[in-house]
Design a protein around this motif. Structure first.
Motif, PDB file in Angstrom:
ATOM      1  N   TYR A  17      39.027  40.711  37.564  1.00  0.00           N
ATOM      2  CA  TYR A  17      39.562  39.568  36.345  1.00  0.00           C
ATOM      3  C   TYR A  17      39.016  40.615  34.783  1.00  0.00           C
ATOM      4  O   TYR A  17      39.334  40.578  34.037  1.00  0.00           O
ATOM      5  N   ARG A  18      37.020  40.951  34.454  1.00  0.00           N
ATOM      6  CA  ARG A  18      36.545  41.659  33.910  1.00  0.00           C
ATOM      7  C   ARG A  18      37.047  43.148  34.008  1.00  0.00           C
ATOM      8  O   ARG A  18      37.570  42.949  32.371  1.00  0.00           O
ATOM      9  N   ASP A  19      38.274  43.380  34.312  1.00  0.00           N
ATOM     10  CA  ASP A  19      38.562  44.188  34.227  1.00  0.00           C
ATOM     11  C   ASP A  19      39.316  44.798  33.195  1.00  0.00           C
ATOM     12  O   ASP A  19      40.028  45.289  32.532  1.00  0.00           O
ATOM     13  N   LYS A  20      40.891  43.039  33.508  1.00  0.00           N
ATOM     14  CA  LYS A  20      41.956  42.670  33.216  1.00  0.00           C
ATOM     15  C   LYS A  20      41.114  42.550  31.566  1.00  0.00           C
ATOM     16  O   LYS A  20      41.897  42.647  30.366  1.00  0.00           O
ATOM     17  N   ALA A  34      42.409  31.682  35.392  1.00  0.00           N
ATOM     18  CA  ALA A  34      43.250  31.841  35.652  1.00  0.00           C
ATOM     19  C   ALA A  34      43.638  32.747  37.144  1.00  0.00           C
ATOM     20  O   ALA A  34      44.727  33.820  37.371  1.00  0.00           O
ATOM     21  N   HIS A  35      42.412  33.388  36.852  1.00  0.00           N
ATOM     22  CA  HIS A  35      42.010  34.544  38.247  1.00  0.00           C
ATOM     23  C   HIS A  35      41.279  34.086  39.482  1.00  0.00           C
ATOM     24  O   HIS A  35      40.870  34.715  39.516  1.00  0.00           O
ATOM     25  N   LEU A  36      40.981  33.097  39.916  1.00  0.00           N
ATOM     26  CA  LEU A  36      40.124  33.037  41.006  1.00  0.00           C
ATOM     27  C   LEU A  36      40.802  33.166  41.898  1.00  0.00           C
ATOM     28  O   LEU A  36      41.575  33.254  42.533  1.00  0.00           O
ATOM     29  N   CYS A  37      39.245  33.493  43.181  1.00  0.00           N
ATOM     30  CA  CYS A  37      39.717  33.720  44.349  1.00  0.00           C
ATOM     31  C   CYS A  37      40.264  32.766  44.958  1.00  0.00           C
ATOM     32  O   CYS A  37      40.106  31.263  44.256  1.00  0.00           O
ATOM     33  N   GLY A  38      40.189  32.432  46.124  1.00  0.00           N
ATOM     34  CA  GLY A  38      40.676  31.424  47.374  1.00  0.00           C
ATOM     35  C   GLY A  38      39.715  30.074  46.499  1.00  0.00           C
ATOM     36  O   GLY A  38      40.195  29.113  47.046  1.00  0.00           O
ATOM     37  N   ASP A  39      37.994  31.164  47.358  1.00  0.00           N
ATOM     38  CA  ASP A  39      37.213  29.867  47.465  1.00  0.00           C
ATOM     39  C   ASP A  39      36.971  29.684  46.721  1.00  0.00           C
ATOM     40  O   ASP A  39      36.887  28.207  45.996  1.00  0.00           O
TER      41      ASP A  39
END
Ligand SMILES: [Zn+2]
Ligand SMILES: [Zn+2]
Length: 418
Positions: free
Chosen positions: A178-181, A228-233
Motif C-alpha cells: 500500500y505504501r508503494d502505491k 481499501a488495501h487491507l490483507c485478509g486478516d
C-alpha cells in the motif's frame, strides 16, 4: 527569572490553581469511575526515563525525540529524559516486571508529560495525560471495548457533540505494498505539496495524509486509502471492529486520514472528536500497537490503548464551583475559644465542612463568616457554653436557633461534605 526580576514559571508551564484543579479532578473522577467498571488498574510510573527508551520506541527521526524532549545528562553521566508520553514507559514497566506471561494486563495512568513545543501555539510544555494500555489482547473484541470505554469516559465527563472516527493501519503484510502505491501517487503530485509533505514522501508517506495544509488536502482527495488495501486478516479484524460498534449502536465514521508515524502501530486506529473545539477537535486518540513490546525487547505481544490530554478536556467543561463551607464558627470571647475549636472538630467528624473564624473581635469574625459564604454561622458565647448550647444562624433566611450542638449538627447535616 523575567527581566523585572520577578520569579516566574517556565514558559509554557502553567500552575494548577484551585479553579483549574477542580475541573481536573472532575475529569479524573470520571476516568476512575468508568475505568473501574472495565476493571482497569491504575499504575503510577516514573516521570524520568532513560533517553534510550524514547529513541527506541518513538524513534530518533520524529519531532518529539529530535526537537521536543527535555533531556539531560545527570551527575552520574546517565542520559535521562522527562517522559514526552506514557506508552513507552508503560511497556518498559510491563517488561521489567515480567508480566508478559501473567495474562492480559489492563492499566491506566494519569500524570504529567513534557514536550518543548512552541508555547505561542497555546501548547503546554508540561501537560497531563490520561492514558490506558491493554497488553496481551489481539482484538477485535478488545478494540471495540476500548472504544466504548473511551467514549463512556468522555460522556461521563459531560462532553457533548462527540463522534468516533476509526481507521485501519494494516500490518506488515499489507502496508508495504500500500505504501508503494501511496508513494507513487504522492510523487506524481509532489510539486503541489507543502515542504513538510514533500520531505515525508520518502520517510513517512502516510503522515502526508493528515497534513493540515488546505492545498495539500486538496491534492489528496483521490489518494489511495489503507482501508481499501487491507490483507485478509486485517480486513477481517477491521470488520470485527465495525460490526462490534454497530451491534452496540455506537455511531462511528471511517476516517482514512487517521495515521500514525511509526511502524509498530497497526490495524485499529481511532480518534474521538468534538465539534465544540472548532477545527482542532480531537480530544482522545488511540489504537493498536502490536509491535511495540517486541520492539522494546519483549516477546511479540499485541496491545491496544488510548490517551487524552487532561487540560484539553478540562477546557471543555463549565466552571466547577468551589464547595462553600457548611458552617463558619464564631467564638465570642477568649473564654469560649477552646470550646469553639472543639465544636468545630466535632462537626467535621460528622462530615460537615467547617471554617473557624479565628476568634478575636466579633465584628471581624462575622466579616470572615460573610466572606466565606457559609450556609450557617455557629456562634458560641459564654452563656451558650454554660447552657451546653450553641446559636445557629441560617445565613440565607436569617433564622436562628439556640440549641444543643447535636441538634445544630442535625440541622446543618446533610451527611457527608462533597
Ligand atoms: Zn494486513
Ligand atoms: Zn502538507
Amino acid at each position: 527569572m523575567s527581566k523585572s526580576g520577578k520569579l516566574q514559571s517556565i514558559r509554557g508551564i502553567h500552575d494548577g490553581l484551585p479553579d483549574e484543579v477542580r475541573r481536573w479532578r472532575h475529569v479524573e473522577a470520571a476516568a476512575r469511575k468508568v475505568f473501574a467498571r472495565h476493571v482497569f488498574d491504575e499504575v503510577r510510573l516514573p516521570v524520568l526515563e532513560s533517553t534510550e527508551l524514547f529513541v527506541r520506541s518513538i524513534g530518533e527521526a520524529t519531532d518529539i525525540v529530535s526537537k521536543e524532549m527535555y533531556c539531560f545528562v545527570d551527575q552520574g553521566e546517565d542520559h535521562i529524559c522527562l517522559r514526552p508520553e506514557g506508552t513507552a514507559g508503560a511497556v518498559r514497566a510491563y517488561l521489567q516486571a515480567g508480566l508478559t506471561r501473567a495474562g492480559a494486563q489492563r492499566w491506566f495512568y494519569i500524570g504529567p508529560m513534557f514536550r518543548r513545543e512552541r508555547p505561542q501555539k497555546g501548547r503546554l510544555r508540561q501537560f497531563q495525560q490520561i492514558g490506558v494500555e491493554w497488553f496481551g489482547v489481539a482484538g477485535p473484541v478488545e478494540d471495540v471495548e476500548m472504544l466504548v470505554m473511551a467514549h463512556d469516559f468522555l460522556v461521563e465527563i459531560g462532553l457533548e457533540g462527540l463522534s468516533i472516527e476509526i481507521n485501519s493501519l494494516g500490518c506488515s503484510v499489507c502496508r508495504p505494498p500500500y505504501r508503494d502505491k501511496l508513494v507513487a501517487f504522492l510523487e506524481a503530485r509532489a510539486d503541489s505539496l507543502c515542504d513538510t509533505c514533500r520531505e515525508r514522501i520518502a520517510k513517512n508517506p502516510m503522515r502526508v495524509l493528515d497534513c493540515k495544509v488546505e492545498s495539500c488536502q486538496a491534492q489528496l482527495t483521490d489518494a489511495p486509502e489503507m482501508v481499501a488495501h487491507l490483507c485478509g486478516d486485517c480486513a477481517a479484524h477491521f470488520g470485527g471492529v465495525k460490526s462490534g460498534l454497530e451491534a452496540l449502536k455506537v455511531p462511528y465514521r471511517i476516517n482514512p486520514r487517521i495515521v500514525r508515524g511509526l511502524d509498530y502501530y497497526n490495524r485499529t486506529a481511532f480518534e474521538i472528536v468534538t465539534d465544540r473545539l472548532g477545527a482542532q477537535g480531537t480530544v482522545l486518540a488511540g489504537g493498536r500497537y502490536d509491535g511495540l513490546v517486541e520492539e522494546l525487547g519483549g516477546p511479540a505481544t499485541p496491545a491496544v490503548g488510548f490517551a487524552a490530554g487532561l487540560e484539553r478536556l478540562a477546557l471543555l467543561l463549565p466552571e466547577v464551583p468551589a464547595a462553600k463551607p457548611d458552617v463558619a464558627v464564631v467564638a465570642l470571647g477568649d473564654a469560649v475559644l477552646d470550646r469553639s475549636l472543639e465544636l468545630a472538630g466535632q462537626l467535621r467528624r460528622d462530615g460537615i465542612r467547617v471554617v473557624h473564624c479565628g476568634g478575636g473581635g466579633a465584628k471581624r469574625q462575622f466579616k470572615v463568616a460573610d466572606r466565606e459564604a457559609a450556609r450557617f454561622t455557629l456562634v458560641i458565647g459564654e452563656d451558650e457554653m454554660t447552657a451546653g448550647q450553641v446559636t445557629l444562624k441560617r445565613m440565607d433566611t436569617g433564622e436562628q436557633w439556640t440549641v444543643p450542638l447535636a441538634e445544630a449538627a442535625a440541622m446543618v447535616g446533610h451527611g457527608e461534605a462533597a
